[in-house]
Design an enzyme around this catalytic site. Structure first.
Site, PDB file in Angstrom:
ATOM      1  N   HIS A  99       0.853  -1.189   0.000  1.00 47.25           N
ATOM      2  CA  HIS A  99       0.000   0.000   0.000  1.00 47.25           C
ATOM      3  C   HIS A  99       0.896   1.249   0.000  1.00 47.25           C
ATOM      4  O   HIS A  99       1.954   1.249   0.618  1.00 47.25           O
ATOM      5  CB  HIS A  99      -0.921  -0.007   1.223  1.00 47.25           C
ATOM      6  CG  HIS A  99      -2.014   1.014   1.123  1.00 47.25           C
ATOM      7  ND1 HIS A  99      -1.784   2.351   1.358  1.00 47.25           N
ATOM      8  CD2 HIS A  99      -3.318   0.904   0.768  1.00 47.25           C
ATOM      9  CE1 HIS A  99      -2.927   3.014   1.156  1.00 47.25           C
ATOM     10  NE2 HIS A  99      -3.859   2.166   0.800  1.00 47.25           N
ATOM     11  N   GLU A 101       0.703   3.893   1.561  1.00 47.98           N
ATOM     12  CA  GLU A 101       1.001   4.427   2.895  1.00 47.98           C
ATOM     13  C   GLU A 101       2.173   3.677   3.519  1.00 47.98           C
ATOM     14  O   GLU A 101       2.983   4.256   4.235  1.00 47.98           O
ATOM     15  CB  GLU A 101      -0.260   4.349   3.772  1.00 47.98           C
ATOM     16  CG  GLU A 101      -1.261   5.417   3.351  1.00 47.98           C
ATOM     17  CD  GLU A 101      -2.717   5.059   3.579  1.00 47.98           C
ATOM     18  OE1 GLU A 101      -3.001   4.118   4.345  1.00 47.98           O
ATOM     19  OE2 GLU A 101      -3.578   5.727   2.974  1.00 47.98           O
ATOM     20  N   GLU A 171      -4.025   2.076  -7.154  1.00 48.22           N
ATOM     21  CA  GLU A 171      -4.485   3.176  -6.298  1.00 48.22           C
ATOM     22  C   GLU A 171      -3.620   4.410  -6.530  1.00 48.22           C
ATOM     23  O   GLU A 171      -2.526   4.520  -5.956  1.00 48.22           O
ATOM     24  CB  GLU A 171      -4.370   2.774  -4.821  1.00 48.22           C
ATOM     25  CG  GLU A 171      -5.201   1.578  -4.428  1.00 48.22           C
ATOM     26  CD  GLU A 171      -5.514   1.577  -2.942  1.00 48.22           C
ATOM     27  OE1 GLU A 171      -6.696   1.489  -2.620  1.00 48.22           O
ATOM     28  OE2 GLU A 171      -4.594   1.694  -2.109  1.00 48.22           O
TER      29      GLU A 171
END
Ligand code: 13P
Length: 256
Positions: A99, A101, A171
């Site tokens: 991800h 993050e 994403e």
């Protein structure tokens, strides 16, 4: 349409939100709504301490439990880490890796993502491998080449047999938690490119079967249009998965 080769997958990413004690109440409210879409594969990826409560709540439902990260190591002196075997032992079916993050705040490289992916496959857990460009990269016109490098790096040495068990999530970083969704055309362009890259690596037939998700401010209103794109097979949903809106997204996938 190529979509006939793939089922939709709607996965929630709770990130670092909610407590284990909040899980039963959340599910009691969501279940009657989510049950409407029994034909859609869905999952909730929750923080490690919430996994047992989520497993207990979802027992008997079609919704699967996922984690948000995993150690690349099997076992041993790695304080604070959680192994793929530990997740499998708890009955986890999916795990997000790479991800943005984690890449940003924990300096995760494609090499590390690749090692985590192998650890998950070894434990029988389906990896949801994330990729996506920053706004600077999009503005510089390097989105497709950057995402391609993340895909190739993350999938290094993954065999065709293993690839059949991997989910990819696109994403764009600028769309995460910002309320600024990629347009359906922008999301389709990158998801289509990802599938082309997969076809180059594994052949058209295999690439046709890989689930490619979109994530970034997906919600009950924009889900249907995004999910209607030929190469978008589902969603990885942050903020909206913490609310009853998650059921609307599952519903949109069910109708698509
Ligand atoms: P939001 O849906 O909150 O933008 O988050 C997307 C995401 O990062 C899912 O992994």
């Amino acid at each position: 349409m190529e979509k006939k080769y793939r089922n939709a997958l709607i996965a929630g990413n709770w990130k670092m939100n909610k407590l284990a004690s909040e899980v039963p109440g959340f599910w009691a409210e969501l279940e009657p709504k989510a049950a409407l879409a029994a034909g859609v594969q869905s999952a909730l990826c929750v923080p490690f301490p919430l996994i047992p409560a989520m497993k207990a709540a979802l027992a008997g439902s079609q919704v699967k439990v996922g984690a948000q990260d995993v150690s690349a190591h099997d076992k041993g002196a790695y304080t604070g880490e959680v192994s793929a075997a530990m997740l499998a032992d708890l009955g986890v079916d999916y795990c997000i890796i790479g991800h943005s993050e984690r890449r940003a705040y924990h300096a995760e490289s494609d090499e590390l993502v690749n090692a985590k992916l192998k650890a998950l496959l070894g434990a029988g857990i389906t990896p949801i491998m994330c990729c996506g460009e920053s706004l600077e990269q999009r503005d510089a016109g390097v989105t497709l080449t950057f995402v391609e490098s993340q895909i190739k790096g993350g999938l290094k040495d993954i065999t065709p047999e293993q690839m059949k068990k991997v989910v990819i999530a696109y994403e764009p970083i600028w769309a995460i938690g910002t309320g600024r969704t990629a347009t359906a055309e922008q999301a389709q362009e990158v998801c289509g490119h990802i599938r082309k890259v997969l076809a180059g690596l594994y052949g058209e037939e295999l690439a046709k079967g890989v689930q490619v998700l979109y994530g970034g401010s997906m919600n009950g209103k924009n889900a249907a249009e995004l999910l209607a794109q030929p190469d978008i097979d589902g969603g990885l949903i942050g903020g909206a998965s913490l609310k009853m809106e998650f059921a609307d997204i599952i519903g949109a996938a069910n109708e698509g």
